[in-house]
Design an enzyme around this catalytic site. Structure first.
Site, PDB file in Angstrom:
ATOM      1  N   LYS A 207      33.151  86.042  38.807  1.00 43.99           N
ATOM      2  CA  LYS A 207      31.790  86.125  39.316  1.00 43.99           C
ATOM      3  C   LYS A 207      31.122  87.415  38.848  1.00 43.99           C
ATOM      4  O   LYS A 207      31.780  88.438  38.659  1.00 43.99           O
ATOM      5  CB  LYS A 207      31.794  86.133  40.851  1.00 43.99           C
ATOM      6  CG  LYS A 207      32.308  84.877  41.516  1.00 43.99           C
ATOM      7  CD  LYS A 207      32.342  85.066  43.032  1.00 43.99           C
ATOM      8  CE  LYS A 207      32.895  83.853  43.752  1.00 43.99           C
ATOM      9  NZ  LYS A 207      31.972  82.721  43.741  1.00 43.99           N
ATOM     10  N   ARG A 281      38.222  74.007  46.853  1.00 48.99           N
ATOM     11  CA  ARG A 281      38.632  72.597  46.946  1.00 48.99           C
ATOM     12  C   ARG A 281      40.112  72.432  46.611  1.00 48.99           C
ATOM     13  O   ARG A 281      40.762  71.512  47.111  1.00 48.99           O
ATOM     14  CB  ARG A 281      37.751  71.751  46.018  1.00 48.99           C
ATOM     15  CG  ARG A 281      37.878  72.061  44.550  1.00 48.99           C
ATOM     16  CD  ARG A 281      36.691  71.565  43.743  1.00 48.99           C
ATOM     17  NE  ARG A 281      35.490  72.345  44.014  1.00 48.99           N
ATOM     18  CZ  ARG A 281      34.303  72.107  43.462  1.00 48.99           C
ATOM     19  NH1 ARG A 281      34.156  71.092  42.623  1.00 48.99           N
ATOM     20  NH2 ARG A 281      33.260  72.855  43.750  1.00 48.99           N
TER      21      ARG A 281
END
Length: 427
Positions: A207, A281
């Site tokens: 990020k 996830r």
């Protein structure tokens, strides 16, 4: 501490000298909030934020009109991560005071836990804090198991192990069983699954700083479902509920997972990793497999899962996904009863097939051809829910945390969602 500033409520408009838009006025006796009947709880919360901004750190909620919901609205706006504040609460009946005290204990725990720096709150600490909170309200009706590190790999929790292995702090799975029945064979009514990424760098799909600086809050889903179970217990939950927290750091190291890796799950699904920043996830999949194995009536997972949900809803609503229309309606009804913001976003059968991989059954992220990122993430999770068309709710927790203050909230965690999930569990 200084003498308390009295805060009173009025249904009359402020004196004209304060202006026609004034929601509060100041007099010799203290501060009066002027309710207009349109959005009284929001008005109280916004006024409390302004009062805190004035540097007033000791208040007394005085006079008529205060109830648990209005007191709570004031506290939601008044509380902030820095400094200390003292509130002298008005006289409430026993039931309302107990409700307020439970919110203060549990939802403040959620906010404070999410706000904690990652250096202080790793995977093991998050799991232990959850155990301590639930044990505090449930006593001996709780049992739990913590599995960590290489034991996760040995027991087949490959998503959680893969994501967490790049950190010196071992990944952890908390499996907690709240069983008020006393019967070890009692059916499990509900399973709650929470994403507990205690810091998310993005891994090798790293990020930018502007997107990483709030990633201590990436365990917000785990904190939310923990708080929801605790709060439901204080409201008299008498059914068996299991809690699964999937806790890990997502960091870069010589042992971190890489793009192109393939994860094989216990249900036989093979997943190609094409974005290490879509790690939530991957860990939730392990928890959902365990939840499905319990054959519950209800599975709820909560996760700060996608930026796409925030793009759609900002930080103002939690995003709700489900194939079960009736269950989604029940959740939205619970949200309305608790005055918490949820909004349903699309989830269709075709979203389950929008994660193509050349090397595995699934990709962990949608391609540019399938830009509905929040829906495809929910579609991914559905592959790990045995009966995904019934009894499953996915909450993408876009309203969990605010990077900057707004008129109703300080910067940091909100605690939104706890009461709604608890309401659904006890309905």
């Amino acid at each position: 501490m200084t003498e308390a500033m009295k805060i009173t409520l009025s249904t009359q408009p402020a004196d004209a000298r304060w202006g026609e838009k004034a929601t509060y006025s100041i007099n010799n006796d203290g501060i009066t909030l002027h309710l207009n009947g349109a959005d009284d709880l929001g008005l109280i919360q916004r006024a409390a934020r302004k009062i805190d901004g004035l540097g007033i750190k000791h208040v007394q909620l005085s006079g008529e009109g205060w109830d648990a919901d209005r007191c709570w609205a004031f506290w939601q706006g008044y509380k902030a991560p820095k400094g200390t504040r003292k509130v002298e609460w008005p006289d409430l009946d026993d039931a309302q005071r107990q409700e307020l005290d439970n919110r203060l204990m549990i939802i403040d725990w959620v906010r404070d836990t999410i706000n904690a720096p990652a250096e202080e709150l790793g995977p093991s600490q998050l799991a232990q804090r959850a155990v301590d909170l639930i044990s505090n309200v449930a006593g001996d009706r709780v049992t739990y198991r913590i599995t960590k590190g290489e034991d996760l790999r040995d027991q087949g929790y490959m998503g959680l192990h893969t994501v967490g292995r790049g950190s010196e702090r071992s990944p952890v799975l908390l499996a907690l069983d709240y069983n008020p029945t006393g019967d070890k064979e009692a059916p499990v009514y509900a399973c709650l699954v929470g994403k507990g990424i205690t810091f998310d760098s993005g891994g090798y799909s790293i990020k930018q700083t502007a997107f990483m600086d709030s990633m201590k809050s990436d365990m917000g889903g785990a904190a939310t479902v923990t708080g929801a179970l605790a709060f439901a217990i204080t409201r008299g939950l008498n059914k068996r509920v299991k809690l699964f927290l999937c806790c890990a750091d997502n960091l870069i190291s010589g042992n971190a997972f890489k793009l192109g890796d393939i994860i094989t799950y216990r249900n036989g699904k093979k997943v190609e990793v094409m974005n290490t920043d879509a790690e939530g996830r991957l860990v939730l999949a392990d928890g959902l497999i365990d939840a499905s194995a319990q054959k519950p009536e209800l599975i709820i997972d909560a996760a700060t899962l996608t930026g796409a949900a925030k793009t759609a809803l900002g930080n103002d609503y939690h995003a709700l996904f489900s194939f079960d229309d009736a269950l989604a309606g029940r959740l939205l009804e619970s949200a309305a009863q608790e005055n918490e913001p949820f909004w349903r976003l699309p989830l269709a059968e075709f979203h389950r097939s929008q994660l193509p991989s050349n090397f595995a059954e699934l990709n962990n992220t949608g391609s540019a051809a399938y830009p509905a990122g929040a829906s495809t993430a929910a579609g991914f999770l559905s592959h790990f829910v045995e009966n995904y068309k019934q009894g499953w709710l996915h909450i993408d927790c876009s309203a969990t945390y605010r990077k900057a203050p707004v008129e109703q909230w300080s910067a940091g965690a909100t605690g939104l969602g706890v009461r709604t999930i608890a309401n659904l569990l006890t309905a």
